[in-house]
Design a protein around this motif. Structure first.
Motif, PDB file in Angstrom:
ATOM      1  N   VAL A  32       7.347  -1.377   6.826  1.00  0.00           N
ATOM      2  CA  VAL A  32       7.111  -0.005   6.374  1.00  0.00           C
ATOM      3  C   VAL A  32       8.453   0.561   5.926  1.00  0.00           C
ATOM      4  CG1 VAL A  32       6.286   2.297   6.974  1.00  0.00           C
ATOM      5  CG2 VAL A  32       5.225   0.280   8.031  1.00  0.00           C
ATOM      6  N   LEU A  60       3.645   4.017  12.229  1.00  0.00           N
ATOM      7  CA  LEU A  60       3.145   2.733  11.738  1.00  0.00           C
ATOM      8  C   LEU A  60       4.300   1.736  11.689  1.00  0.00           C
ATOM      9  CD1 LEU A  60       0.526   1.455  10.530  1.00  0.00           C
ATOM     10  CD2 LEU A  60       1.459   2.012   8.292  1.00  0.00           C
ATOM     11  N   ALA A  77       5.612  -2.740  11.704  1.00  0.00           N
ATOM     12  CA  ALA A  77       5.305  -4.148  11.501  1.00  0.00           C
ATOM     13  C   ALA A  77       4.542  -4.676  12.711  1.00  0.00           C
ATOM     14  CB  ALA A  77       6.583  -4.940  11.278  1.00  0.00           C
ATOM     15  N   GLU A  85      -2.359  -7.219   8.129  1.00  0.00           N
ATOM     16  CA  GLU A  85      -1.270  -6.989   9.075  1.00  0.00           C
ATOM     17  C   GLU A  85      -0.143  -6.286   8.349  1.00  0.00           C
ATOM     18  OE1 GLU A  85       1.441  -9.376  12.304  1.00  0.00           O
ATOM     19  OE2 GLU A  85       0.852 -10.436  10.501  1.00  0.00           O
ATOM     20  N   VAL A  86       0.444  -5.300   8.998  1.00  0.00           N
ATOM     21  CA  VAL A  86       1.599  -4.607   8.445  1.00  0.00           C
ATOM     22  C   VAL A  86       2.821  -5.504   8.644  1.00  0.00           C
ATOM     23  CG1 VAL A  86       3.098  -2.579   8.638  1.00  0.00           C
ATOM     24  CG2 VAL A  86       0.618  -2.336   8.908  1.00  0.00           C
ATOM     25  N   ARG A  87       3.515  -5.794   7.554  1.00  0.00           N
ATOM     26  CA  ARG A  87       4.715  -6.626   7.631  1.00  0.00           C
ATOM     27  C   ARG A  87       5.986  -5.792   7.617  1.00  0.00           C
ATOM     28  NH1 ARG A  87       2.576 -11.426   3.652  1.00  0.00           N
ATOM     29  NH2 ARG A  87       1.206 -12.369   5.214  1.00  0.00           N
ATOM     30  N   ILE A 108       3.960   0.336   2.392  1.00  0.00           N
ATOM     31  CA  ILE A 108       3.503  -0.474   3.523  1.00  0.00           C
ATOM     32  C   ILE A 108       3.231  -1.888   3.012  1.00  0.00           C
ATOM     33  CG2 ILE A 108       1.792  -0.689   5.360  1.00  0.00           C
ATOM     34  CD1 ILE A 108       1.178   2.376   4.814  1.00  0.00           C
ATOM     35  N   GLU A 109       4.114  -2.822   3.375  1.00  0.00           N
ATOM     36  CA  GLU A 109       3.904  -4.209   2.969  1.00  0.00           C
ATOM     37  C   GLU A 109       2.860  -4.820   3.892  1.00  0.00           C
ATOM     38  OE1 GLU A 109       6.217  -8.439   2.230  1.00  0.00           O
ATOM     39  OE2 GLU A 109       7.399  -6.676   2.766  1.00  0.00           O
ATOM     40  N   ILE A 110       1.838  -5.440   3.276  1.00  0.00           N
ATOM     41  CA  ILE A 110       0.691  -5.949   4.030  1.00  0.00           C
ATOM     42  C   ILE A 110       0.417  -7.410   3.701  1.00  0.00           C
ATOM     43  CG2 ILE A 110      -0.440  -3.714   4.355  1.00  0.00           C
ATOM     44  CD1 ILE A 110      -2.158  -4.348   1.854  1.00  0.00           C
ATOM     45  N   ILE A 118      -4.165  -2.826   9.818  1.00  0.00           N
ATOM     46  CA  ILE A 118      -4.896  -1.787   9.084  1.00  0.00           C
ATOM     47  C   ILE A 118      -6.245  -2.374   8.685  1.00  0.00           C
ATOM     48  CG2 ILE A 118      -5.014  -0.332   7.028  1.00  0.00           C
ATOM     49  CD1 ILE A 118      -1.941  -0.330   6.997  1.00  0.00           C
ATOM     50  N   ASP A 161       1.354  -3.969  13.285  1.00  0.00           N
ATOM     51  CA  ASP A 161       0.120  -3.197  13.376  1.00  0.00           C
ATOM     52  C   ASP A 161      -0.908  -3.781  12.410  1.00  0.00           C
ATOM     53  OD1 ASP A 161       1.275  -1.500  15.208  1.00  0.00           O
ATOM     54  OD2 ASP A 161       1.559   0.163  13.819  1.00  0.00           O
ATOM     55  N   GLU A 204       0.863  -1.177   0.000  1.00  0.00           N
ATOM     56  CA  GLU A 204       0.000   0.000   0.000  1.00  0.00           C
ATOM     57  C   GLU A 204       0.899   1.225   0.000  1.00  0.00           C
ATOM     58  OE1 GLU A 204      -3.288   2.667   0.373  1.00  0.00           O
ATOM     59  OE2 GLU A 204      -2.938   0.748  -0.589  1.00  0.00           O
TER      60      GLU A 204
END
Length: 116
Positions: free
Chosen positions: A63, A39, A41, A59-61, A110-112, A45, A43, A28
């Motif tokens: 940033v 923000l 890893a 899940e944030v992997r 943002i890797e999700i 969204i 967290d 994202e």
């Protein structure tokens, strides 16, 4: 005692929401606004389509910060951001959403990963 992950709610346009929900969009792109500066890893969204009840949690992997959207696209590759558009198309669409003064704040990749 485990800490509860921070949950953020962010709006997405339908076409991008659908790509996230399908697992096809795993990066994202956002401007580094102050409310996203911490923000991290782990967290969560919750993406929402504005004006609807449609949500999708990820899940944030990771940033990663970039100076601008061009550097972000070059650094991350475009297929994980929007597999349906070329780099130039993506850059034009991102810049149509965020004007130059916003881009000047910095760009976040943002890797999700889908939850559940």
């Amino acid at each position: 005692m485990s800490s509860t992950p921070c949950v953020r709610e962010l709006n997405l346009y339908r076409k991008y929401f659908d790509l996230v929900a399908a697992g096809a969009k795993t990066i994202e792109v956002r401007v580094k606004y102050s409310h996203l500066a911490d923000l991290a890893a782990g967290d969560v969204i919750r993406f929402r389509i504005k004006g609807t009840d449609d949500t999708c949690e990820v899940e944030v992997r990771r940033v990663t910060e970039y100076p601008d959207f061009g550097a972000l696209l070059d650094g991350e590759g475009t297929s994980r951001i929007n597999p349906t558009a070329t780099r130039d198309e993506q850059l034009a669409k991102i810049r149509a959403i965020y004007p130059p003064e916003k881009e000047g704040l910095g760009a976040l990749a943002i890797e999700i990963g889908l939850l559940g």
